[in-house]
Write a protein that holds these residues in place. Structure first.
Motif, PDB file in Angstrom:
ATOM      1  N   GLN A  22     -24.297  26.315 -30.448  1.00  0.00           N
ATOM      2  CA  GLN A  22     -24.548  24.932 -30.840  1.00  0.00           C
ATOM      3  C   GLN A  22     -25.201  24.107 -29.725  1.00  0.00           C
ATOM      4  O   GLN A  22     -25.468  22.924 -29.915  1.00  0.00           O
ATOM      5  CB  GLN A  22     -23.229  24.265 -31.262  1.00  0.00           C
ATOM      6  N   GLY A  23     -25.422  24.716 -28.560  1.00  0.00           N
ATOM      7  CA  GLY A  23     -26.100  24.019 -27.475  1.00  0.00           C
ATOM      8  C   GLY A  23     -25.205  23.131 -26.640  1.00  0.00           C
ATOM      9  O   GLY A  23     -25.694  22.405 -25.764  1.00  0.00           O
ATOM     10  N   LEU A  24     -23.888  23.184 -26.859  1.00  0.00           N
ATOM     11  CA  LEU A  24     -22.990  22.303 -26.105  1.00  0.00           C
ATOM     12  C   LEU A  24     -22.956  22.668 -24.625  1.00  0.00           C
ATOM     13  O   LEU A  24     -23.001  21.789 -23.760  1.00  0.00           O
ATOM     14  CB  LEU A  24     -21.573  22.369 -26.693  1.00  0.00           C
ATOM     15  N   GLY A  25     -22.906  23.973 -24.318  1.00  0.00           N
ATOM     16  CA  GLY A  25     -22.888  24.393 -22.921  1.00  0.00           C
ATOM     17  C   GLY A  25     -24.141  23.956 -22.196  1.00  0.00           C
ATOM     18  O   GLY A  25     -24.094  23.515 -21.040  1.00  0.00           O
ATOM     19  N   TYR A  26     -25.288  24.068 -22.872  1.00  0.00           N
ATOM     20  CA  TYR A  26     -26.567  23.680 -22.278  1.00  0.00           C
ATOM     21  C   TYR A  26     -26.582  22.173 -21.977  1.00  0.00           C
ATOM     22  O   TYR A  26     -27.020  21.737 -20.901  1.00  0.00           O
ATOM     23  CB  TYR A  26     -27.696  24.053 -23.227  1.00  0.00           C
ATOM     24  N   ILE A  27     -26.071  21.366 -22.921  1.00  0.00           N
ATOM     25  CA  ILE A  27     -26.017  19.912 -22.721  1.00  0.00           C
ATOM     26  C   ILE A  27     -25.123  19.567 -21.535  1.00  0.00           C
ATOM     27  O   ILE A  27     -25.477  18.752 -20.667  1.00  0.00           O
ATOM     28  CB  ILE A  27     -25.518  19.203 -23.996  1.00  0.00           C
ATOM     29  N   LEU A  28     -23.938  20.197 -21.478  1.00  0.00           N
ATOM     30  CA  LEU A  28     -23.008  19.911 -20.386  1.00  0.00           C
ATOM     31  C   LEU A  28     -23.599  20.305 -19.044  1.00  0.00           C
ATOM     32  O   LEU A  28     -23.457  19.578 -18.050  1.00  0.00           O
ATOM     33  CB  LEU A  28     -21.684  20.638 -20.625  1.00  0.00           C
ATOM     34  N   MET A  29     -24.273  21.442 -18.978  1.00  0.00           N
ATOM     35  CA  MET A  29     -24.882  21.877 -17.718  1.00  0.00           C
ATOM     36  C   MET A  29     -25.969  20.916 -17.281  1.00  0.00           C
ATOM     37  O   MET A  29     -26.080  20.586 -16.085  1.00  0.00           O
ATOM     38  CB  MET A  29     -25.447  23.288 -17.870  1.00  0.00           C
ATOM     39  N   ASN A  30     -26.789  20.451 -18.190  1.00  0.00           N
ATOM     40  CA  ASN A  30     -27.830  19.490 -17.827  1.00  0.00           C
ATOM     41  C   ASN A  30     -27.220  18.208 -17.277  1.00  0.00           C
ATOM     42  O   ASN A  30     -27.725  17.616 -16.312  1.00  0.00           O
ATOM     43  CB  ASN A  30     -28.717  19.180 -19.037  1.00  0.00           C
ATOM     44  N   LYS A  31     -26.130  17.771 -17.899  1.00  0.00           N
ATOM     45  CA  LYS A  31     -25.498  16.532 -17.441  1.00  0.00           C
ATOM     46  C   LYS A  31     -24.898  16.690 -16.040  1.00  0.00           C
ATOM     47  O   LYS A  31     -25.002  15.791 -15.208  1.00  0.00           O
ATOM     48  CB  LYS A  31     -24.418  16.076 -18.439  1.00  0.00           C
ATOM     49  N   ILE A  32     -24.269  17.825 -15.769  1.00  0.00           N
ATOM     50  CA  ILE A  32     -23.671  17.996 -14.445  1.00  0.00           C
ATOM     51  C   ILE A  32     -24.749  18.172 -13.380  1.00  0.00           C
ATOM     52  O   ILE A  32     -24.597  17.741 -12.231  1.00  0.00           O
ATOM     53  CB  ILE A  32     -22.663  19.171 -14.441  1.00  0.00           C
ATOM     54  N   LEU A  33     -25.880  18.784 -13.745  1.00  0.00           N
ATOM     55  CA  LEU A  33     -26.981  18.909 -12.785  1.00  0.00           C
ATOM     56  C   LEU A  33     -27.596  17.540 -12.495  1.00  0.00           C
ATOM     57  O   LEU A  33     -27.958  17.245 -11.346  1.00  0.00           O
ATOM     58  CB  LEU A  33     -28.031  19.877 -13.312  1.00  0.00           C
ATOM     59  N   ASP A  34     -27.744  16.706 -13.519  1.00  0.00           N
ATOM     60  CA  ASP A  34     -28.246  15.347 -13.298  1.00  0.00           C
ATOM     61  C   ASP A  34     -27.294  14.585 -12.370  1.00  0.00           C
ATOM     62  O   ASP A  34     -27.733  13.846 -11.476  1.00  0.00           O
ATOM     63  CB  ASP A  34     -28.378  14.606 -14.625  1.00  0.00           C
ATOM     64  N   TYR A  35     -25.989  14.760 -12.600  1.00  0.00           N
ATOM     65  CA  TYR A  35     -25.022  14.083 -11.741  1.00  0.00           C
ATOM     66  C   TYR A  35     -25.143  14.590 -10.299  1.00  0.00           C
ATOM     67  O   TYR A  35     -25.129  13.799  -9.355  1.00  0.00           O
ATOM     68  CB  TYR A  35     -23.601  14.320 -12.247  1.00  0.00           C
ATOM     69  N   ALA A  36     -25.297  15.903 -10.128  1.00  0.00           N
ATOM     70  CA  ALA A  36     -25.431  16.462  -8.783  1.00  0.00           C
ATOM     71  C   ALA A  36     -26.647  15.887  -8.071  1.00  0.00           C
ATOM     72  O   ALA A  36     -26.596  15.560  -6.883  1.00  0.00           O
ATOM     73  CB  ALA A  36     -25.517  17.989  -8.863  1.00  0.00           C
ATOM     74  N   ARG A  37     -27.754  15.743  -8.796  1.00  0.00           N
ATOM     75  CA  ARG A  37     -28.947  15.141  -8.190  1.00  0.00           C
ATOM     76  C   ARG A  37     -28.656  13.709  -7.745  1.00  0.00           C
ATOM     77  O   ARG A  37     -29.075  13.279  -6.665  1.00  0.00           O
ATOM     78  CB  ARG A  37     -30.111  15.151  -9.178  1.00  0.00           C
ATOM     79  N   SER A  38     -27.954  12.959  -8.590  1.00  0.00           N
ATOM     80  CA  SER A  38     -27.667  11.562  -8.261  1.00  0.00           C
ATOM     81  C   SER A  38     -26.788  11.440  -7.021  1.00  0.00           C
ATOM     82  O   SER A  38     -26.813  10.426  -6.334  1.00  0.00           O
ATOM     83  CB  SER A  38     -26.975  10.857  -9.442  1.00  0.00           C
ATOM     84  N   ARG A  39     -25.995  12.485  -6.720  1.00  0.00           N
ATOM     85  CA  ARG A  39     -25.124  12.474  -5.548  1.00  0.00           C
ATOM     86  C   ARG A  39     -25.812  13.032  -4.314  1.00  0.00           C
ATOM     87  O   ARG A  39     -25.234  13.063  -3.233  1.00  0.00           O
ATOM     88  CB  ARG A  39     -23.866  13.291  -5.835  1.00  0.00           C
ATOM     89  N   GLY A  40     -27.062  13.467  -4.455  1.00  0.00           N
ATOM     90  CA  GLY A  40     -27.782  13.995  -3.305  1.00  0.00           C
ATOM     91  C   GLY A  40     -27.483  15.438  -2.986  1.00  0.00           C
ATOM     92  O   GLY A  40     -27.830  15.931  -1.914  1.00  0.00           O
ATOM     93  N   ILE A  41     -26.816  16.140  -3.890  1.00  0.00           N
ATOM     94  CA  ILE A  41     -26.510  17.559  -3.673  1.00  0.00           C
ATOM     95  C   ILE A  41     -27.798  18.371  -3.782  1.00  0.00           C
ATOM     96  O   ILE A  41     -28.577  18.187  -4.713  1.00  0.00           O
ATOM     97  CB  ILE A  41     -25.461  18.043  -4.694  1.00  0.00           C
ATOM     98  N   ARG A  42     -28.007  19.264  -2.826  1.00  0.00           N
ATOM     99  CA  ARG A  42     -29.274  19.990  -2.768  1.00  0.00           C
ATOM    100  C   ARG A  42     -29.274  21.273  -3.606  1.00  0.00           C
ATOM    101  O   ARG A  42     -30.310  21.704  -4.088  1.00  0.00           O
ATOM    102  CB  ARG A  42     -29.597  20.358  -1.318  1.00  0.00           C
ATOM    103  N   GLU A  43     -28.109  21.912  -3.731  1.00  0.00           N
ATOM    104  CA  GLU A  43     -28.076  23.199  -4.414  1.00  0.00           C
ATOM    105  C   GLU A  43     -26.797  23.326  -5.223  1.00  0.00           C
ATOM    106  O   GLU A  43     -25.716  22.968  -4.762  1.00  0.00           O
ATOM    107  CB  GLU A  43     -28.158  24.342  -3.393  1.00  0.00           C
ATOM    108  N   VAL A  44     -26.919  23.849  -6.429  1.00  0.00           N
ATOM    109  CA  VAL A  44     -25.763  24.183  -7.263  1.00  0.00           C
ATOM    110  C   VAL A  44     -25.805  25.685  -7.487  1.00  0.00           C
ATOM    111  O   VAL A  44     -26.864  26.256  -7.779  1.00  0.00           O
ATOM    112  CB  VAL A  44     -25.799  23.431  -8.604  1.00  0.00           C
ATOM    113  N   TYR A  45     -24.641  26.313  -7.325  1.00  0.00           N
ATOM    114  CA  TYR A  45     -24.593  27.766  -7.456  1.00  0.00           C
ATOM    115  C   TYR A  45     -23.337  28.179  -8.218  1.00  0.00           C
ATOM    116  O   TYR A  45     -22.407  27.377  -8.418  1.00  0.00           O
ATOM    117  CB  TYR A  45     -24.609  28.435  -6.080  1.00  0.00           C
ATOM    118  N   GLY A  46     -23.315  29.423  -8.638  1.00  0.00           N
ATOM    119  CA  GLY A  46     -22.145  29.966  -9.302  1.00  0.00           C
ATOM    120  C   GLY A  46     -22.179  31.471  -9.303  1.00  0.00           C
ATOM    121  O   GLY A  46     -23.208  32.089  -9.011  1.00  0.00           O
ATOM    122  N   GLU A  47     -21.040  32.081  -9.612  1.00  0.00           N
ATOM    123  CA  GLU A  47     -20.962  33.531  -9.735  1.00  0.00           C
ATOM    124  C   GLU A  47     -20.705  33.882 -11.195  1.00  0.00           C
ATOM    125  O   GLU A  47     -19.845  33.266 -11.846  1.00  0.00           O
ATOM    126  CB  GLU A  47     -19.861  34.096  -8.838  1.00  0.00           C
TER     127      GLU A  47
END
Length: 898
Positions: free
Chosen positions: A832-857
């Protein structure tokens, strides 16, 4: 906040000593001796333009002439040379420096920091005694003692306190993992070191000596994070300092600086102690990992007097004597023989001056089996009839035999020479032991207090008992008008409008300009009337005869208003009188008078106060402080720290107060303070509270231009409401996406329960049926300054209850440069695209906080997650150490957030 390059400060491969000297008594000579004699495994390069050798090692004339780049530079030169030396080290590639130079001006310190900044160099000092890491043979200090190796880290603001503690501890065989003198804290401060030491596996406990704190939010975030991982214990100097200059409100007068520090440490989960002995006792006790579940103590002793002393200390400290279960009574009767006349055994349990090792062991075993106590304190007084060491051996063996139950046992062998071997035996067995019963009880209460603070960090708060939508527009109008008129204090009528706008019940209050209008207002209100003078120049109305209560008729109101004008004119002739407030008298004979207030602390921002109210509030001084933002659990905990709290729970024929209504009022005041930084000080006094709820009878609110805008003035970042948003998924359903709250723990459990076993395995890398409370609390009780969790919530199609359909979170490192992400969506929501929406929102938030890199395993077999990451722009990196795991990362660009 950052731990960037602190490893070069504490784990350098090479050190340069700039200002090394052979002249006896100089800092350069003492530091050189300490560096060369501590056993450091690496080159130490002395720099001195005039000396040929220092400590038998050839010197270098300048930093530029050093044969290799030092990881750490230690500077002992004149103030006007420091900035240039830092620049020279930075150009060579050095990443950390200790500046021992004192007497640096503000301009010189700033020049030093400016020189370090382009090279991302970390600076400890200026005016630092230095840093010592005994386990690595590093003593970059001018301390007069060489500390022992241990697993306790000590960070002190004062150089002399650091050397005193090191000397005190060394003479007692106590060792350290780190000793750090912060000096003037130009760069590295308490927050940085808490972050660094919390992640260091060689550190069992962190001890702090604090005189003051800079960067309140940074400290709070670091302390809350560190205290979740290991004990953090603090001595804060200045308990007896004179109070801050009294403010105009009761709250301002009560909320003195040291009480604010108590509130800060409590909120951070940090244990505060009073002196050095208590500091190391607490570190030793907490470091043993003794599990405490409550404050009920059983005392076993061969001497009645010592048992009484321990009991007195326990009750004074707020603990309880444990009861004995019937099964325990039976076991004791069997082991010790029945009591005279069949009387029950009592706590403290005295087993006689001639108590044998067997008697001690059997009595202790019975007490350790009893769930009616939370710990057992075993006392032993010297006796010619017994073998002290043999009894200690029996106690240790009994504790070992019950090891699986993990029932806490503390010991105190009283005496000097007779107790030495027993104490050594307990130390070897890792059983906490203390010189006297008072010390042992104090240690037990350290465990109790620490457990309470940890519970407060991890407990799930109840949902707010009442959903309220504050009328922010009304408050903004009232506050803006007062500020436009250059008034500091709202009138009582205005203050009550503000409270009412935030759902706090207030009595019917009307404004009258003349005695005749006051009588008319009284006629409309009806019933007993309270009449008060209305003047922006008078804060405490009762002090000038400006309050009259219990007026029963309009005629009485008119007469009293005229008399009041005369009294006030005499006692406050300079005050401009606007008229009167006429209000209904709240009649509740069983109601308690409370105070709820707020004041601004220079360092930590708004501080909330709760306590016993009324006209004698400053004399009674029964109050507790807390930092906003609050929730219902935190509000209840704040209330519990006052003496009046016990009365509020009801006694004899007096009904209990609606404590939820009181806690909710604290929550509403907290939200008001968060929403309106213009509110600088306030009192609700008295706040009447009874079984039916609360009612604000009087209120004062001070307003002004805040020193810091918005939430920046708060020591703890509040709920970021601006991140709330409505989203629509592919099938047309809408959800609210919002930051996660501590109250959301039940929603997390429900989400996990509605996942397939395979989805849980892919998310958590192992089979999982449910989350523990601790794990769920860790996911929901986050520090918004370092972490962010966004959840998608909506109604359950079957029940209509609000449930969680998905969650995404990032956790940033202390440098705020990299953040790790995690995401989970309900198994029945796939596609349903919910995971994709949530990931975009958290990446936008990370940019707003000045975070340079987001990673995961991600597990290699989790193709859905890997495909989504590829679509979002993540790149893959193979994990050679774990072939089944793939690292994904995305560069966000931008600079570091401040």
């Amino acid at each position: 906040m950052t731990v960037r390059n602190l490893d070069k400060l504490f784990k350098p491969a090479s050190i340069a000593l700039i200002g090394a000297s052979r002249k006896p008594g100089t800092v350069g000579a003492v530091v050189a001796r300490n560096l060369f004699q501590a056993g450091f495994d690496g080159p130490v390069m002395p720099v001195n333009a005039t000396e040929r050798a220092v400590e038998g090692v050839l010197t270098y004339k300048t930093v530029d002439s050093l044969p290799i780049t030092p990881d750490l530079g230690v500077i002992c030169t004149a103030p006007d040379t420091v900035a240039a030396t830092i620049d020279a080290l930075g150009k060579r590639g050095t990443k950390a420096a200790i500046v021992m130079t004192n007497g640096m001006s503000a301009d010189q310190t700033q020049a030093m920091l400016d020189a370090a900044k382009p090279y991302l160099m970390r600076v400890l000092g200026p005016n630092s005694l230095g840093a010592m890491v005994p386990g690595r043979g590093m003593n970059a200090s001018f301390a007069p003692v060489a500390p022992r190796k241990g697993d306790v880290a000590l960070v002190a603001q004062s150089s002399m306190v650091l050397t005193s503690i090191a000397d005190w501890a060394t003479s007692r065989g106590i060792g350290f993992s780190h000793l750090v003198s912060l000096g003037d804290r130009g760069d590295v401060d308490f927050g940085d070191l808490l972050d660094y030491l919390a992640s260091d596996v060689t550190v069992r406990a962190i001890l702090l000596y604090i005189e003051s704190i800079t960067h309140a939010r940074k400290f709070m975030s670091a302390a809350r994070s560190a205290s979740r991982q290991k004990p953090v214990i603090v001595i804060k100097a200045g308990r007896s300092d004179e109070a801050q200059e009294a403010a105009a409100s009761h709250t301002g007068a009560l909320a003195v600086s040291d009480a604010v520090y108590d509130a800060v440490f409590r909120r951070a989960g940090v244990l505060r102690v009073n002196d050095l002995a208590e500091l190391f006792d607490a570190a030793g006790t907490l470091g043993t990992g003794v599990p405490i579940t409550g404050d009920r103590l059983a005392i076993l002793t061969n001497g009645g007097g010592m048992g009484v002393m321990a009991t007195d200390k326990l009750i004074q400290a707020g603990g309880q004597l444990a009861a004995m279960a019937p099964e325990t009574q039976e076991a004791l009767a069997k082991a010790l023989g029945p009591q005279p006349g069949g009387a029950p055994f009592r706590n403290p349990l005295r087993i006689g001056a001639d108590a044998t090792p067997k008697r001690y062991a059997e009595a202790l075993n019975a007490l350790m089996q009893d769930t009616s106590n939370d710990a057992v304190l075993v006392l032993h007084c010297p006796s010619a009839l017994t073998d002290s060491e043999a009894i200690a051996q029996a106690v240790a063996e009994t504790v070992q035999a019950n090891k699986a139950r993990r029932h806490p046992v503390l010991t105190s062998w009283i005496g000097d020479q007779s107790a030495v071997e027993a104490r050594k035996l307990f130390a070897d067995a890792r059983i906490p032991t203390y010189n006297g019963p008072s010390d042992a009880v104090r240690a037990f209460m350290h465990l109790v207090r620490y457990r309470r603070s940890q519970q407060l960090l991890m407990e799930t708060p109840p949902s707010v008992a009442e959903d309220f939508q504050p009328d922010e527009i009304t408050v903004k109008k009232v506050v803006s008008r007062a500020m436009a008129e250059k008034r500091e204090w709202l009138s009582e009528y205005e203050a009550k409008r503000v409270l009412a706008a935030y759902g706090i019940p207030v009595v019917d209050t009307r404004v009258a300009e003349t005695p005749e209008e006051a009588a008319t207002a009284a006629r409309v209100i009806g019933g007993p009337i309270a009449l008060k003078i209305l003047s922006h120049d008078i804060t405490h109305k009762s002090d000038v005869g400006g309050v009259a209560l219990g007026l029963t008729s309009p005629e009485d109101v008119k007469a009293e208003a005229e008399a009041m004008l005369a009294r006030v004119a005499e006692l406050a002739p300079e005050a401009k009188i606007e008229g009167f407030t006429v209000q209904e008298m709240a009649v509740s004979p069983d109601a308690y008078e409370l105070i709820v207030g707020m004041t601004e602390n220079e360092m930590f921002g708004p501080v909330l106060l709760f306590g016993e109210g009324g006209i004698g509030v400053e004399v009674v001084e029964d109050y507790a402080l807390a930092l906003p933002p609050l929730n219902m659990k935190l509000a209840a905990e704040q209330m519990s720290r006052t003496r009046i709290h016990r009365q509020l729970q009801g006694f004899r024929s007096r009904a209990a107060v609606d404590l939820d209504a009181v806690a909710l009022t604290l929550n509403k005041v907290s939200q008001l303070v968060v929403d309106f930084p213009e509110i600088a000080e306030m009192d609700i006094n008295p706040l009447l509270a009874d079984a039916n709820g609360v009612m604000a009878l009087d209120a004062r609110i001070k307003v002004g231009v805040p020193a810091l805008a918005g939430a920046a003035r708060l020591a703890i970042r509040p709920y970021p409401k601006a991140l709330e948003d409505r989203i629509t998924i592919k099938d047309g359903r809408q959800f609210l996406v919002r930051p996660i709250l501590p109250e959301d723990e039940p929603l997390v459990h429900h989400l996990v329960e509605n996942q397939t076993a395979e989805d849980l395995r892919l998310r958590f890398f192992a089979p999982l049926k449910r989350l523990s409370h601790q794990a769920a609390a860790r996911l929901t009780q986050i520090d918004y300054d370092r972490e962010m969790g966004l959840i998608a919530v909506g109604p359950d199609p079957q029940t209509g209850d609000t449930i969680m359909y998905g969650v995404v979170r990032i956790t940033a490192d202390p440098d705020n440069r990299r953040a790790e992400y995690a995401v989970m969506v309900r198994s029945d929501m796939k596609g349903q695209g919910l995971g994709y929406i949530l990931m975009n929102k958290i990446l936008d938030y990370a940019r707003s906080r000045g975070i340079r890199e987001v990673y995961g395993e991600v597990l290699r077999e989790n193709t859905n997650m890997l495909n989504m990451c590829r679509a979002l722009g993540f790149v893959r990196k193979e994990n050679l150490d774990e072939p089944g795991v793939v690292e994904v990362r995305i560069e966000l660009g931008g600079g570091l957030a401040g």
